[in-house]
Write a protein that holds these residues in place. Structure first.
Motif, PDB file in Angstrom:
ATOM      1  N   TYR A  91     -49.098  36.965  18.197  1.00 15.83           N
ATOM      2  CA  TYR A  91     -48.446  35.853  18.878  1.00 15.83           C
ATOM      3  C   TYR A  91     -47.667  36.337  20.104  1.00 15.83           C
ATOM      4  O   TYR A  91     -47.609  35.644  21.125  1.00 15.83           O
ATOM      5  CB  TYR A  91     -47.534  35.108  17.914  1.00 15.83           C
ATOM      6  CG  TYR A  91     -48.288  34.430  16.799  1.00 15.83           C
ATOM      7  CD1 TYR A  91     -48.977  33.249  17.033  1.00 15.83           C
ATOM      8  CD2 TYR A  91     -48.334  34.979  15.525  1.00 15.83           C
ATOM      9  CE1 TYR A  91     -49.690  32.621  16.023  1.00 15.83           C
ATOM     10  CE2 TYR A  91     -49.046  34.363  14.501  1.00 15.83           C
ATOM     11  CZ  TYR A  91     -49.726  33.194  14.758  1.00 15.83           C
ATOM     12  OH  TYR A  91     -50.448  32.583  13.757  1.00 15.83           O
ATOM     13  N   ALA A  92     -47.095  37.523  20.029  1.00 12.83           N
ATOM     14  CA  ALA A  92     -46.392  38.087  21.187  1.00 12.83           C
ATOM     15  C   ALA A  92     -47.373  38.385  22.313  1.00 12.83           C
ATOM     16  O   ALA A  92     -47.074  38.163  23.499  1.00 12.83           O
ATOM     17  CB  ALA A  92     -45.662  39.359  20.772  1.00 12.83           C
ATOM     18  N   ALA A  93     -48.562  38.884  21.957  1.00 14.08           N
ATOM     19  CA  ALA A  93     -49.577  39.160  22.979  1.00 14.08           C
ATOM     20  C   ALA A  93     -50.032  37.869  23.642  1.00 14.08           C
ATOM     21  O   ALA A  93     -50.206  37.809  24.867  1.00 14.08           O
ATOM     22  CB  ALA A  93     -50.769  39.880  22.338  1.00 14.08           C
ATOM     23  N   ALA A  98     -49.900  34.215  28.272  1.00 13.33           N
ATOM     24  CA  ALA A  98     -49.538  32.897  28.793  1.00 13.33           C
ATOM     25  C   ALA A  98     -48.482  33.012  29.881  1.00 13.33           C
ATOM     26  O   ALA A  98     -48.496  32.263  30.863  1.00 13.33           O
ATOM     27  CB  ALA A  98     -49.023  32.014  27.654  1.00 13.33           C
ATOM     28  N   ARG A  99     -47.564  33.968  29.716  1.00 20.49           N
ATOM     29  CA  ARG A  99     -46.538  34.199  30.731  1.00 20.49           C
ATOM     30  C   ARG A  99     -47.181  34.664  32.034  1.00 20.49           C
ATOM     31  O   ARG A  99     -46.814  34.201  33.122  1.00 20.49           O
ATOM     32  CB  ARG A  99     -45.550  35.242  30.206  1.00 20.49           C
ATOM     33  CG  ARG A  99     -44.131  34.921  30.536  1.00 20.49           C
ATOM     34  CD  ARG A  99     -43.093  35.765  29.854  1.00 20.49           C
ATOM     35  NE  ARG A  99     -43.563  36.978  29.248  1.00 20.49           N
ATOM     36  CZ  ARG A  99     -43.609  37.210  27.941  1.00 20.49           C
ATOM     37  NH1 ARG A  99     -43.239  36.255  27.102  1.00 20.49           N
ATOM     38  NH2 ARG A  99     -44.030  38.362  27.444  1.00 20.49           N
ATOM     39  N   ALA A 100     -48.144  35.596  31.928  1.00 21.95           N
ATOM     40  CA  ALA A 100     -48.825  36.101  33.128  1.00 21.95           C
ATOM     41  C   ALA A 100     -49.639  34.985  33.795  1.00 21.95           C
ATOM     42  O   ALA A 100     -49.642  34.859  35.036  1.00 21.95           O
ATOM     43  CB  ALA A 100     -49.742  37.263  32.750  1.00 21.95           C
ATOM     44  N   ALA A 101     -50.310  34.162  32.976  1.00 25.71           N
ATOM     45  CA  ALA A 101     -51.094  33.063  33.533  1.00 25.71           C
ATOM     46  C   ALA A 101     -50.193  32.053  34.224  1.00 25.71           C
ATOM     47  O   ALA A 101     -50.543  31.513  35.290  1.00 25.71           O
ATOM     48  CB  ALA A 101     -51.900  32.392  32.424  1.00 25.71           C
ATOM     49  N   ALA A 162     -49.075  23.119  35.518  1.00 23.61           N
ATOM     50  CA  ALA A 162     -48.578  22.343  34.374  1.00 23.61           C
ATOM     51  C   ALA A 162     -49.263  22.786  33.083  1.00 23.61           C
ATOM     52  O   ALA A 162     -48.616  22.930  32.042  1.00 23.61           O
ATOM     53  CB  ALA A 162     -48.799  20.856  34.622  1.00 23.61           C
ATOM     54  N   ASP A 163     -50.582  23.022  33.148  1.00 28.26           N
ATOM     55  CA  ASP A 163     -51.318  23.467  31.969  1.00 28.26           C
ATOM     56  C   ASP A 163     -50.854  24.851  31.538  1.00 28.26           C
ATOM     57  O   ASP A 163     -50.671  25.110  30.334  1.00 28.26           O
ATOM     58  CB  ASP A 163     -52.816  23.473  32.276  1.00 28.26           C
ATOM     59  CG  ASP A 163     -53.641  23.871  31.063  1.00 28.26           C
ATOM     60  OD1 ASP A 163     -53.632  23.135  30.075  1.00 28.26           O
ATOM     61  OD2 ASP A 163     -54.273  24.948  31.109  1.00 28.26           O
ATOM     62  N   ALA A 164     -50.632  25.734  32.489  1.00 22.94           N
ATOM     63  CA  ALA A 164     -50.185  27.091  32.165  1.00 22.94           C
ATOM     64  C   ALA A 164     -48.797  27.077  31.536  1.00 22.94           C
ATOM     65  O   ALA A 164     -48.516  27.833  30.595  1.00 22.94           O
ATOM     66  CB  ALA A 164     -50.195  27.960  33.425  1.00 22.94           C
ATOM     67  N   ARG A 165     -47.933  26.235  32.046  1.00 20.32           N
ATOM     68  CA  ARG A 165     -46.583  26.147  31.480  1.00 20.32           C
ATOM     69  C   ARG A 165     -46.622  25.574  30.063  1.00 20.32           C
ATOM     70  O   ARG A 165     -45.864  26.007  29.184  1.00 20.32           O
ATOM     71  CB  ARG A 165     -45.713  25.272  32.378  1.00 20.32           C
ATOM     72  CG  ARG A 165     -45.265  25.988  33.656  1.00 20.32           C
ATOM     73  CD  ARG A 165     -44.516  25.061  34.586  1.00 20.32           C
ATOM     74  NE  ARG A 165     -43.956  25.812  35.721  1.00 20.32           N
ATOM     75  CZ  ARG A 165     -43.420  25.242  36.806  1.00 20.32           C
ATOM     76  NH1 ARG A 165     -43.383  23.914  36.898  1.00 20.32           N
ATOM     77  NH2 ARG A 165     -42.921  25.985  37.779  1.00 20.32           N
ATOM     78  N   ALA A 166     -47.508  24.593  29.811  1.00 18.37           N
ATOM     79  CA  ALA A 166     -47.642  24.039  28.460  1.00 18.37           C
ATOM     80  C   ALA A 166     -48.161  25.105  27.501  1.00 18.37           C
ATOM     81  O   ALA A 166     -47.698  25.208  26.351  1.00 18.37           O
ATOM     82  CB  ALA A 166     -48.589  22.839  28.483  1.00 18.37           C
ATOM     83  N   ARG A 167     -49.140  25.906  27.967  1.00 25.76           N
ATOM     84  CA  ARG A 167     -49.667  26.976  27.129  1.00 25.76           C
ATOM     85  C   ARG A 167     -48.597  28.024  26.837  1.00 25.76           C
ATOM     86  O   ARG A 167     -48.513  28.560  25.730  1.00 25.76           O
ATOM     87  CB  ARG A 167     -50.873  27.634  27.802  1.00 25.76           C
ATOM     88  CG  ARG A 167     -52.098  26.742  27.850  1.00 25.76           C
ATOM     89  CD  ARG A 167     -53.239  27.418  28.610  1.00 25.76           C
ATOM     90  NE  ARG A 167     -54.401  26.561  28.686  1.00 25.76           N
ATOM     91  CZ  ARG A 167     -55.351  26.502  27.768  1.00 25.76           C
ATOM     92  NH1 ARG A 167     -55.259  27.276  26.677  1.00 25.76           N
ATOM     93  NH2 ARG A 167     -56.388  25.692  27.905  1.00 25.76           N
ATOM     94  N   LEU A 168     -47.753  28.291  27.819  1.00 28.39           N
ATOM     95  CA  LEU A 168     -46.673  29.257  27.611  1.00 28.39           C
ATOM     96  C   LEU A 168     -45.664  28.731  26.598  1.00 28.39           C
ATOM     97  O   LEU A 168     -45.222  29.469  25.705  1.00 28.39           O
ATOM     98  CB  LEU A 168     -45.978  29.548  28.944  1.00 28.39           C
ATOM     99  CG  LEU A 168     -44.756  30.478  28.874  1.00 28.39           C
ATOM    100  CD1 LEU A 168     -45.124  31.828  28.275  1.00 28.39           C
ATOM    101  CD2 LEU A 168     -44.134  30.645  30.265  1.00 28.39           C
ATOM    102  N   ALA A 169     -45.308  27.434  26.708  1.00 27.78           N
ATOM    103  CA  ALA A 169     -44.369  26.841  25.749  1.00 27.78           C
ATOM    104  C   ALA A 169     -44.950  26.878  24.342  1.00 27.78           C
ATOM    105  O   ALA A 169     -44.241  27.183  23.366  1.00 27.78           O
ATOM    106  CB  ALA A 169     -44.044  25.403  26.157  1.00 27.78           C
ATOM    107  N   SER A 170     -46.248  26.586  24.204  1.00 23.76           N
ATOM    108  CA  SER A 170     -46.890  26.612  22.894  1.00 23.76           C
ATOM    109  C   SER A 170     -46.910  28.025  22.327  1.00 23.76           C
ATOM    110  O   SER A 170     -46.658  28.237  21.131  1.00 23.76           O
ATOM    111  CB  SER A 170     -48.312  26.072  23.020  1.00 23.76           C
ATOM    112  OG  SER A 170     -48.989  26.125  21.784  1.00 23.76           O
ATOM    113  N   ALA A 171     -47.192  29.000  23.176  1.00 30.88           N
ATOM    114  CA  ALA A 171     -47.223  30.396  22.719  1.00 30.88           C
ATOM    115  C   ALA A 171     -45.838  30.858  22.293  1.00 30.88           C
ATOM    116  O   ALA A 171     -45.686  31.575  21.293  1.00 30.88           O
ATOM    117  CB  ALA A 171     -47.772  31.289  23.823  1.00 30.88           C
ATOM    118  N   ARG A 172     -44.834  30.482  23.051  1.00 32.99           N
ATOM    119  CA  ARG A 172     -43.464  30.857  22.688  1.00 32.99           C
ATOM    120  C   ARG A 172     -43.057  30.203  21.368  1.00 32.99           C
ATOM    121  O   ARG A 172     -42.386  30.823  20.537  1.00 32.99           O
ATOM    122  CB  ARG A 172     -42.504  30.443  23.801  1.00 32.99           C
ATOM    123  CG  ARG A 172     -42.554  31.364  25.026  1.00 32.99           C
ATOM    124  CD  ARG A 172     -41.704  30.812  26.144  1.00 32.99           C
ATOM    125  NE  ARG A 172     -41.582  31.770  27.237  1.00 32.99           N
ATOM    126  CZ  ARG A 172     -41.093  31.468  28.436  1.00 32.99           C
ATOM    127  NH1 ARG A 172     -40.682  30.226  28.694  1.00 32.99           N
ATOM    128  NH2 ARG A 172     -41.011  32.400  29.375  1.00 32.99           N
TER     129      ARG A 172
END
Length: 373
Positions: A91-93, A98-101, A162-172
């Protein structure tokens, strides 16, 4: 048996029958009771057992391997305390990716905004040149197309951001969920996980229960349905220990083994240390006082044998008794409320219970005491 013994037995039986006949003729000594209106506080007796406190299951919110168990069964925890941790490397990976994206999408969005600004400046310049007849209208049209292209690229970049930020929030969020916390305060019970095991979202791995919130689940007569309601005070006794409580829930009547009963759940407000789940228990549930109702003493009631419903009393007419069927609405410690079958002012046999049980239709009675008048 010899002939002499048989004759003696027959004589004894005859003497007993004669004595009983004489007693019946003389009349059974009874207490007369005048039916009147008074206040009855219903009391329902029920039997059941002590049950463990209601518990809240603990579910992992992601699939993972247990990396660390932070509690033991029986530990006291507060809501929000960590119970165990899952291996969060994967999950950290995902969060790092997601952070890089998201960072790349932010850069693309920034460049798209810069492209719009540059295209807009070029369009303004083209308009000026065309006005001075230094550039063709084709040049102006091409500048407009460049602005439109830059706007489309900006919109696409904004959607990707917006999609990248949503993916980052989900990953976090997924990474945060590798820590499993207590949903409520209480004691850890039914702990089912060990380090190294894999758990899933739909599988309860533990439960949290309040040790001071034991319950009693008892079965009351179905006829008490109108006399029991949530909130009524109750006292529960088990193993010689009595605890106070209140009715929390009354289930619909159930039928089992030919008998109909109510299942009543009583929440105990105090749980002495001697009480343990599984102990047989008896409950006394006290209803609200019912004022101005017709009442008779419990000692006057005669219940039919077997499974037949209802009850009856003996009314007194002259010096003889007559059987009268009645409907009992509720019963207290000493009195029973009569729903139908008797009128105010009538006289019945109020006791003693031993005499009431022996009476037969038409028997003579001798009134020794009068009550209820």
């Amino acid at each position: 048996m010899t002939k002499k013994a048989a004759i003696a037995a027959a004589a004894l039986a005859a003497a007993a029958a004669m004595l009983l006949a004489v007693l019946r003729w003389r009349g059974t000594a009874v207490e007369a009771w005048r039916v009147s209106r008074t206040t009855v506080r219903p009391v329902v007796a029920a039997a059941g057992e002590i049950r463990p406190p209601e518990s809240v299951p603990v579910f992992p919110r992601v699939i993972g391997r247990v990396a660390k168990v932070l509690v033991r069964e029986g530990d006291r925890v507060r809501a929000g305390d960590s119970l165990f941790e899952l291996d969060g490397k994967a999950y950290a990976a995902q969060a790092a990716q997601a952070r890089a994206a998201a960072a790349l999408a932010e850069e693309n969005a920034r460049r798209a905004e810069e492209s719009i600004e540059a295209a807009s400046r070029k369009l303004d310049a083209a308009r000026g040149l065309v006005g001075k007849r230094l550039a063709s209208r084709e040049y102006l049209a091409a500048a407009r197309l460049d602005v439109e292209k830059a706007v489309r690229e900006r919109d696409s970049a904004a959607a990707a951001l917006a999609d990248a930020r949503a993916r980052l929030a989900s990953a976090r969020e997924a990474l945060a969920r590798t820590r499993v916390d207590a949903p409520v305060s209480g004691n850890v019970v039914d702990l089912r996980v060990r380090t190294g095991e894999t758990v899933r979202e739909n599988e309860a791995v533990a439960a949290i229960a309040d040790p001071g919130a034991l319950r009693a689940v008892v079965e009351a007569p179905a006829g008490a349905a109108g006399a029991i309601a949530p909130g009524m005070p109750a006292r529960v006794t088990a193993a010689g220990v009595t605890a106070a409580g209140a009715v929390r829930e009354v289930a619909a009547p159930n039928k089992s083994g030919g008998s109909t009963y109510l299942t009543v759940m009583i929440a105990l407000s105090s749980a002495p240390a001697a009480l343990r789940p599984g102990m047989p228990a008896r409950a006394r549930i006290e209803g609200e006082p019912r004022a101005g109702v017709l009442a008779v003493p419990l000692s006057a009631l005669v219940r039919p044998s077997g499974a037949a419903p209802g009850a009856f009393v003996w009314t007194i007419a002259g010096a003889r008794v007559r059987r009268r069927a009645i409907a009992v609405a509720a019963a207290g410690d000493r009195l029973a409320e009569v729903a139908s079958g008797l009128r105010e002012g009538e006289t019945i046999v109020g006791g003693p219970a031993s005499a009431v049980a022996r009476l037969e239709e038409g028997d003579h009675v001798r009134i020794e005491t009068r009550k209820g008048e």
